[in-house]
Design a protein around this motif. Structure first.
Motif, PDB file in Angstrom:
ATOM      1  N   LEU A   1     -10.221  -6.222  -2.031  1.00 39.61           N
ATOM      2  CA  LEU A   1     -10.160  -4.693  -1.389  1.00 39.61           C
ATOM      3  C   LEU A   1      -9.443  -3.763  -2.353  1.00 39.61           C
ATOM      4  CD1 LEU A   1      -8.863  -6.255   1.924  1.00 39.61           C
ATOM      5  CD2 LEU A   1     -11.375  -5.639   1.246  1.00 39.61           C
ATOM      6  N   ASP A   2      -9.730  -2.351  -1.696  1.00 39.65           N
ATOM      7  CA  ASP A   2      -9.448  -1.288  -2.325  1.00 39.65           C
ATOM      8  C   ASP A   2      -7.691  -0.942  -1.784  1.00 39.65           C
ATOM      9  OD1 ASP A   2      -8.583   1.284  -3.284  1.00 39.65           O
ATOM     10  OD2 ASP A   2     -10.502   2.164  -2.754  1.00 39.65           O
ATOM     11  N   ALA A   3      -6.962  -1.018  -2.664  1.00 36.18           N
ATOM     12  CA  ALA A   3      -5.310  -1.141  -2.401  1.00 36.18           C
ATOM     13  C   ALA A   3      -5.176   0.434  -1.524  1.00 36.18           C
ATOM     14  CB  ALA A   3      -4.474  -1.051  -3.294  1.00 36.18           C
TER      15      ALA A   3
ATOM     16  N   LYS B   1     -14.627  -0.983   1.139  1.00 37.32           N
ATOM     17  CA  LYS B   1     -15.167  -0.992  -0.222  1.00 37.32           C
ATOM     18  C   LYS B   1     -14.409  -1.998  -0.870  1.00 37.32           C
ATOM     19  CE  LYS B   1     -17.291   3.270  -0.582  1.00 37.32           C
ATOM     20  NZ  LYS B   1     -17.029   4.070   0.739  1.00 37.32           N
ATOM     21  N   GLY B   2     -15.046  -3.197  -1.278  1.00 37.98           N
ATOM     22  CA  GLY B   2     -14.395  -4.299  -1.928  1.00 37.98           C
ATOM     23  C   GLY B   2     -15.316  -4.934  -3.113  1.00 37.98           C
ATOM     24  N   THR B   3     -15.091  -5.636  -3.890  1.00 38.22           N
ATOM     25  CA  THR B   3     -15.542  -6.246  -5.074  1.00 38.22           C
ATOM     26  C   THR B   3     -15.578  -7.663  -5.082  1.00 38.22           C
ATOM     27  OG1 THR B   3     -15.166  -4.247  -6.311  1.00 38.22           O
ATOM     28  CG2 THR B   3     -15.842  -6.204  -7.512  1.00 38.22           C
ATOM     29  N   VAL B   4     -16.979  -8.452  -5.366  1.00 36.51           N
ATOM     30  CA  VAL B   4     -16.598 -10.004  -5.398  1.00 36.51           C
ATOM     31  C   VAL B   4     -15.870 -10.347  -6.465  1.00 36.51           C
ATOM     32  CG1 VAL B   4     -18.136 -11.973  -5.683  1.00 36.51           C
ATOM     33  CG2 VAL B   4     -19.129 -10.219  -4.353  1.00 36.51           C
ATOM     34  N   SER B   5     -14.901 -11.034  -6.170  1.00 38.09           N
ATOM     35  CA  SER B   5     -13.967 -11.384  -7.441  1.00 38.09           C
ATOM     36  C   SER B   5     -13.854 -12.811  -7.793  1.00 38.09           C
ATOM     37  CB  SER B   5     -12.313 -10.973  -7.081  1.00 38.09           C
ATOM     38  OG  SER B   5     -12.031 -11.884  -5.940  1.00 38.09           O
ATOM     39  N   GLY B   6     -14.692 -13.630  -7.037  1.00 37.10           N
ATOM     40  CA  GLY B   6     -14.909 -15.008  -7.408  1.00 37.10           C
ATOM     41  C   GLY B   6     -15.344 -15.651  -6.268  1.00 37.10           C
ATOM     42  N   LEU B   7     -16.086 -16.884  -6.574  1.00 32.14           N
ATOM     43  CA  LEU B   7     -16.731 -17.802  -5.645  1.00 32.14           C
ATOM     44  C   LEU B   7     -15.698 -19.321  -5.496  1.00 32.14           C
ATOM     45  CD1 LEU B   7     -19.073 -15.633  -6.629  1.00 32.14           C
ATOM     46  CD2 LEU B   7     -20.458 -17.466  -5.694  1.00 32.14           C
ATOM     47  N   GLY B   8     -15.858 -19.617  -4.479  1.00 36.49           N
ATOM     48  CA  GLY B   8     -15.073 -20.916  -4.261  1.00 36.49           C
ATOM     49  C   GLY B   8     -15.750 -21.957  -5.048  1.00 36.49           C
TER      50      GLY B   8
ATOM     51  N   ASN C   1       0.054  -5.344   0.170  1.00 38.96           N
ATOM     52  CA  ASN C   1      -0.806  -4.863  -1.023  1.00 38.96           C
ATOM     53  C   ASN C   1      -1.287  -6.066  -1.664  1.00 38.96           C
ATOM     54  OD1 ASN C   1       1.783  -5.761  -1.896  1.00 38.96           O
ATOM     55  ND2 ASN C   1       2.075  -4.241  -3.468  1.00 38.96           N
ATOM     56  N   GLN C   2      -1.237  -7.158  -1.264  1.00 37.12           N
ATOM     57  CA  GLN C   2      -1.867  -8.418  -1.908  1.00 37.12           C
ATOM     58  C   GLN C   2      -2.845  -9.094  -0.944  1.00 37.12           C
ATOM     59  OE1 GLN C   2       1.453 -10.596  -3.619  1.00 37.12           O
ATOM     60  NE2 GLN C   2       2.429  -8.874  -4.598  1.00 37.12           N
ATOM     61  N   VAL C   3      -3.542  -8.506  -0.275  1.00 39.24           N
ATOM     62  CA  VAL C   3      -4.637  -9.131   0.561  1.00 39.24           C
ATOM     63  C   VAL C   3      -5.789  -9.055  -0.105  1.00 39.24           C
ATOM     64  CG1 VAL C   3      -3.117  -8.616   2.807  1.00 39.24           C
ATOM     65  CG2 VAL C   3      -4.711  -6.877   2.097  1.00 39.24           C
ATOM     66  N   TRP C   4      -6.723  -9.920   0.656  1.00 37.74           N
ATOM     67  CA  TRP C   4      -8.100  -9.921   0.046  1.00 37.74           C
ATOM     68  C   TRP C   4      -8.793 -10.511   1.337  1.00 37.74           C
ATOM     69  CZ3 TRP C   4      -4.254 -13.011  -1.657  1.00 37.74           C
ATOM     70  CH2 TRP C   4      -4.233 -14.581  -1.283  1.00 37.74           C
ATOM     71  N   VAL C   5     -10.374 -10.866   1.289  1.00 37.00           N
ATOM     72  CA  VAL C   5     -10.920 -11.216   2.278  1.00 37.00           C
ATOM     73  C   VAL C   5     -11.689 -12.630   1.693  1.00 37.00           C
ATOM     74  CG1 VAL C   5     -13.041 -10.812   3.558  1.00 37.00           C
ATOM     75  CG2 VAL C   5     -11.270  -9.055   3.352  1.00 37.00           C
ATOM     76  N   ASP C   6     -11.898 -13.686   2.378  1.00 34.23           N
ATOM     77  CA  ASP C   6     -12.572 -14.753   2.159  1.00 34.23           C
ATOM     78  C   ASP C   6     -13.885 -14.777   3.168  1.00 34.23           C
ATOM     79  OD1 ASP C   6     -11.177 -15.736  -0.108  1.00 34.23           O
ATOM     80  OD2 ASP C   6     -10.027 -17.016   1.353  1.00 34.23           O
ATOM     81  N   ALA C   7     -14.817 -14.390   2.451  1.00 39.44           N
ATOM     82  CA  ALA C   7     -16.108 -14.353   3.270  1.00 39.44           C
ATOM     83  C   ALA C   7     -16.918 -15.581   3.071  1.00 39.44           C
ATOM     84  CB  ALA C   7     -16.942 -13.320   2.713  1.00 39.44           C
TER      85      ALA C   7
ATOM     86  N   GLN D   1      -7.348   2.117   0.260  1.00 45.26           N
ATOM     87  CA  GLN D   1      -7.814   1.919   1.768  1.00 45.26           C
ATOM     88  C   GLN D   1      -7.123   1.180   2.629  1.00 45.26           C
ATOM     89  OE1 GLN D   1     -11.939   0.773   0.832  1.00 45.26           O
ATOM     90  NE2 GLN D   1     -12.701   2.632   1.756  1.00 45.26           N
ATOM     91  N   VAL D   2      -6.590  -0.008   2.110  1.00 48.88           N
ATOM     92  CA  VAL D   2      -5.823  -1.032   2.798  1.00 48.88           C
ATOM     93  C   VAL D   2      -4.267  -0.314   3.353  1.00 48.88           C
ATOM     94  CG1 VAL D   2      -4.470  -3.374   2.429  1.00 48.88           C
ATOM     95  CG2 VAL D   2      -6.579  -3.012   1.685  1.00 48.88           C
ATOM     96  N   ALA D   3      -3.810   0.770   2.443  1.00 50.22           N
ATOM     97  CA  ALA D   3      -2.730   1.342   2.656  1.00 50.22           C
ATOM     98  C   ALA D   3      -2.817   2.442   3.813  1.00 50.22           C
ATOM     99  CB  ALA D   3      -2.151   2.086   1.402  1.00 50.22           C
ATOM    100  N   GLN D   4      -4.060   2.670   3.899  1.00 45.37           N
ATOM    101  CA  GLN D   4      -4.368   3.974   4.823  1.00 45.37           C
ATOM    102  C   GLN D   4      -4.735   3.272   6.216  1.00 45.37           C
ATOM    103  OE1 GLN D   4      -7.558   6.575   3.592  1.00 45.37           O
ATOM    104  NE2 GLN D   4      -7.391   7.621   5.400  1.00 45.37           N
ATOM    105  N   ASN D   5      -5.330   2.175   6.005  1.00 40.21           N
ATOM    106  CA  ASN D   5      -5.789   1.425   7.396  1.00 40.21           C
ATOM    107  C   ASN D   5      -5.194  -0.239   7.108  1.00 40.21           C
ATOM    108  OD1 ASN D   5      -7.592   3.449   8.709  1.00 40.21           O
ATOM    109  ND2 ASN D   5      -8.291   3.481   6.766  1.00 40.21           N
ATOM    110  N   PRO D   6      -3.899  -0.301   7.354  1.00 39.72           N
ATOM    111  CA  PRO D   6      -3.513  -1.626   7.172  1.00 39.72           C
ATOM    112  C   PRO D   6      -4.197  -2.841   7.950  1.00 39.72           C
ATOM    113  CG  PRO D   6      -1.723  -0.246   7.838  1.00 39.72           C
ATOM    114  CD  PRO D   6      -3.029   0.631   7.984  1.00 39.72           C
ATOM    115  N   LEU D   7      -4.269  -3.916   7.122  1.00 43.66           N
ATOM    116  CA  LEU D   7      -4.838  -5.197   7.793  1.00 43.66           C
ATOM    117  C   LEU D   7      -3.733  -6.196   8.015  1.00 43.66           C
ATOM    118  CD1 LEU D   7      -7.980  -5.340   5.596  1.00 43.66           C
ATOM    119  CD2 LEU D   7      -7.866  -4.558   7.735  1.00 43.66           C
ATOM    120  N   ARG D   8      -4.320  -7.293   8.820  1.00 43.52           N
ATOM    121  CA  ARG D   8      -3.144  -8.367   9.145  1.00 43.52           C
ATOM    122  C   ARG D   8      -4.002  -9.546   8.558  1.00 43.52           C
ATOM    123  NH1 ARG D   8      -1.786  -3.995  10.290  1.00 43.52           N
ATOM    124  NH2 ARG D   8      -0.363  -3.556  12.382  1.00 43.52           N
TER     125      ARG D   8
END
Length: 404
Positions: free
Chosen positions: A337-339, A298-305, A262-268, A341-348
């Motif tokens: 990420l939407d928690a 569905k996600g949201t931009v939370s910050g830029l490096g 429940n604490q995952v995100w994406v670095d694009a 959605q991640v719970a329904q379709n888990p990521l690694r």
């Protein structure tokens, strides 16, 4: 004589169908170009996409707070664990010995401090006793003075001998010496009382510094026994287990990791030329290679490096050289990420993603300008250990306070 002019028709002119086909093809090309231009202007320019995106998450290292020998391993890779669940147990024998010793030290400290408080009463009684000695000495001096004065008045008549007069004078001198000794005894007793009160005034027994030092040692020993079992700080999945049964581990040695899903995100990682319109809060559509196009996150931009990957590399590039080739840099953009959605379709952690940012709304900020209002992550697993330590101290102090 005139030469006839050649009037041979061109292939297109001689073939009306071919001419019509060429015109149709040219029209299609022009229409397609206009359509593509319109698409780029009206649609594509509002999105920035990249396939250089990966799932990231908190990889929580499980490390012992004390050294010891591994007695049991209660979780393995891929296991799901709950917060507070024991993962590894160390041999607690040494910690228990230290705990027993610290209990005895605290009990001894409490009894010694009780003695200090009891001494206040005995020292006060000593002062009273010394003051009574002073009063007795003063009475003796008064009696000796009267005897001396009476004998001095009778010396001229011969009723009292010189020997008796000297004896009376000696009695008076002895009385004065006794008075001085009694007064010195009173002063010494008062100093002892003041010294003892300096160690006890304004402090109850359980708050006395000697007791608090021993209590701190007991808390330390108690915590060491509790830390022989390593709990999971959060709910998550076990990964990278390296600990083995019977292994002697030191404090701080990584034994395994916990990854909370429940604490995952994406670095694009977008190219620098794509960042001009990306803002915090913009919506992001993502797909994962593991699920394909059928699952849309569905996600949201939370910050830029704050730097490119090359800037933070182990060996940063040194571009101030003679032979230089420009390389387009990439900057990581964090996508929340939407928690659900991640719970329904888990990521690694580490999975590849494709991210598309809708940059239509540019009202957001490129960088955050306010500190975080609350803790990013936290755990309450370790608070119970200190509560137990405080209860252990309370019981030992109560058992050695004596009857009231």
């Amino acid at each position: 004589m005139t030469t006839p002019t050649s009037t041979t028709p061109t292939p297109a002119a001689s073939n009306p169908k071919r001419k019509k086909a060429l015109i149709t093809l040219a029209s299609i090309v022009v229409i397609a170009g206009l359509g593509w231009t319109a698409y780029e202007w009206l649609v594509a320019s509002h999105y920035e996409s990249t396939d250089n995106a990966y799932v990231q998450g908190n990889v929580i290292q499980i490390t012992p707070q004390i050294g010891g020998t591994v007695m049991a391993i209660l979780a393995d890779d891929t296991d799901f664990v709950k917060a507070g669940q024991a993962l590894v147990k160390l041999d607690p024998a040494d910690a228990k010995v230290a705990l027993d010793q610290s209990r005895a030290n605290l009990a001894q400290a409490v009894r010694q401090v009780r003695t200090l408080y009891a001494n206040n009463g005995s020292l006060s009684a000593q002062i009273t006793l010394r003051e009574s000695d002073v009063a007795k000495a003063q009475t003796d001096i008064a009696r000796a003075t009267d005897d001396l004065n009476r004998r001095q008045s009778l010396v001229g008549n011969g009723a009292v001998s010189q020997e008796e007069l000297k004896h009376a004078q000696t009695q008076l001198a002895n009385g004065k010496s006794t008075l001085a000794a009694a007064q010195a005894g009173v002063a010494a007793a008062k100093e002892q009382l003041v010294s003892n009160q300096a160690m006890t005034d304004g402090t109850p027994i359980d708050q006395h510094p000697s007791v608090m030092v021993a209590a701190a040692k007991l808390r330390e020993a108690y915590l060491a026994t509790q830390r022989a079992a390593l709990p999971a700080p959060v709910d998550g999945y076990v990964a990278r287990r390296t600990v083995q049964l019977g292994q002697r581990v030191a404090a701080g040695t990584p034994l395994m990791a916990i990854i909370p899903m429940n604490q995952v995100w994406v670095d694009a990682n977008f190219k620098e030329v794509q960042l001009r319109h990306i803002r915090i809060g913009q919506p992001v559509h993502l797909t994962a290679d593991i699920y394909g196009k059928k699952v849309d996150y569905k996600g949201t931009v939370s910050g830029l490096g704050m730097g490119t990957g090359a800037a933070f590399a182990l060996l940063p590039a040194q571009n101030a050289t003679g032979n230089w080739i420009k390389v387009v840099q990439r900057v990581p953009v964090r996508v929340a990420l939407d928690a659900a959605q991640v719970a329904q379709n888990p990521l690694r952690v580490g999975l590849s993603m494709e991210a598309t940012v809708d940059v239509s709304n540019k009202d957001g900020k490129m960088l955050a300008d306010a500190p975080r209002a609350a803790a990013l992550v936290q755990t309450n697993v370790y608070e119970a250990l200190d509560v137990g330590a405080a209860e252990e101290v309370r019981k030992v102090i109560a058992a050695n306070m004596g009857r009231k």
